[in-house]
Design an enzyme around this catalytic site. Sequence first.
Site, PDB file in Angstrom:
ATOM      1  CG  HIS A  15      -3.126  60.274 -12.795  1.00  0.00           C
ATOM      2  ND1 HIS A  15      -2.541  59.688 -13.898  1.00  0.00           N
ATOM      3  CD2 HIS A  15      -2.512  59.728 -11.711  1.00  0.00           C
ATOM      4  CE1 HIS A  15      -1.626  58.822 -13.499  1.00  0.00           C
ATOM      5  NE2 HIS A  15      -1.584  58.830 -12.174  1.00  0.00           N
ATOM      6  CG  HIS A  20      -8.244  56.089 -17.444  1.00  0.00           C
ATOM      7  ND1 HIS A  20      -9.278  55.476 -18.129  1.00  0.00           N
ATOM      8  CD2 HIS A  20      -7.585  55.076 -16.805  1.00  0.00           C
ATOM      9  CE1 HIS A  20      -9.242  54.174 -17.909  1.00  0.00           C
ATOM     10  NE2 HIS A  20      -8.230  53.902 -17.108  1.00  0.00           N
ATOM     11  CG  ASN A  68      -6.331  48.891 -12.474  1.00  0.00           C
ATOM     12  OD1 ASN A  68      -6.870  49.609 -13.317  1.00  0.00           O
ATOM     13  ND2 ASN A  68      -5.158  48.346 -12.674  1.00  0.00           N
TER      14      ASN A  68
END
Length: 196
Positions: A15, A20, A68
């Site tokens: 990632h 993000h 999250n």
Amino acid sequence: MTKLIVGLGNPGEEHTEDRHNAGFWFLDVLAKQLNSRFESEKRFHGKVAKAKWEGEDLFLLKPSTYMNLSGQSVGALCRFHKITPAEILVVQDELDLKPGTARLKLGGGTGGHNGLKDIQAHLSTPEYWRLRLGIGHPRDLAGDGRPMDVADYVLRRPQLAEQKMIDASIENGLQILPLFLKGDTQTAMMELHSKA
């Protein structure tokens, strides 16, 4: 005075270059400027760097939870160090701003950002500062009339031209940070918002 700067992103090598993770990118540059190093802190569910700013402790936090669950990390560090929501700056990617744009904001909604939703749940208030780094929205980029999936979009690497614009917005955010940290939030906002 701000005591904690949180960069939002997802952990893991896979990632690192995702849109993000713009909040992580910001903190990596800031930590380097402050000669600080991130260390894994299990009790805070993240990587923490400690620096001094005008003689005061300043914590930099990259949650190791997935996006999250960012509030778990933020809440744990804030409770331990007795940091109030007003003393927090959260650096996040923002779909509703074009790449190259950065905006400062106190409070408000989450705009569907799951990291902000979880932070707000753990702090029991939306009243913390956000530095929003524009990554653009897939509806602006699809071009063929078909919608592009937002989740897929934020978990992809930006094109080179976009990356340069995001890097410029990170630099703009870093330039106004001294004003922001000393409490001159209005001047910091005016300067940042005049840059694009």
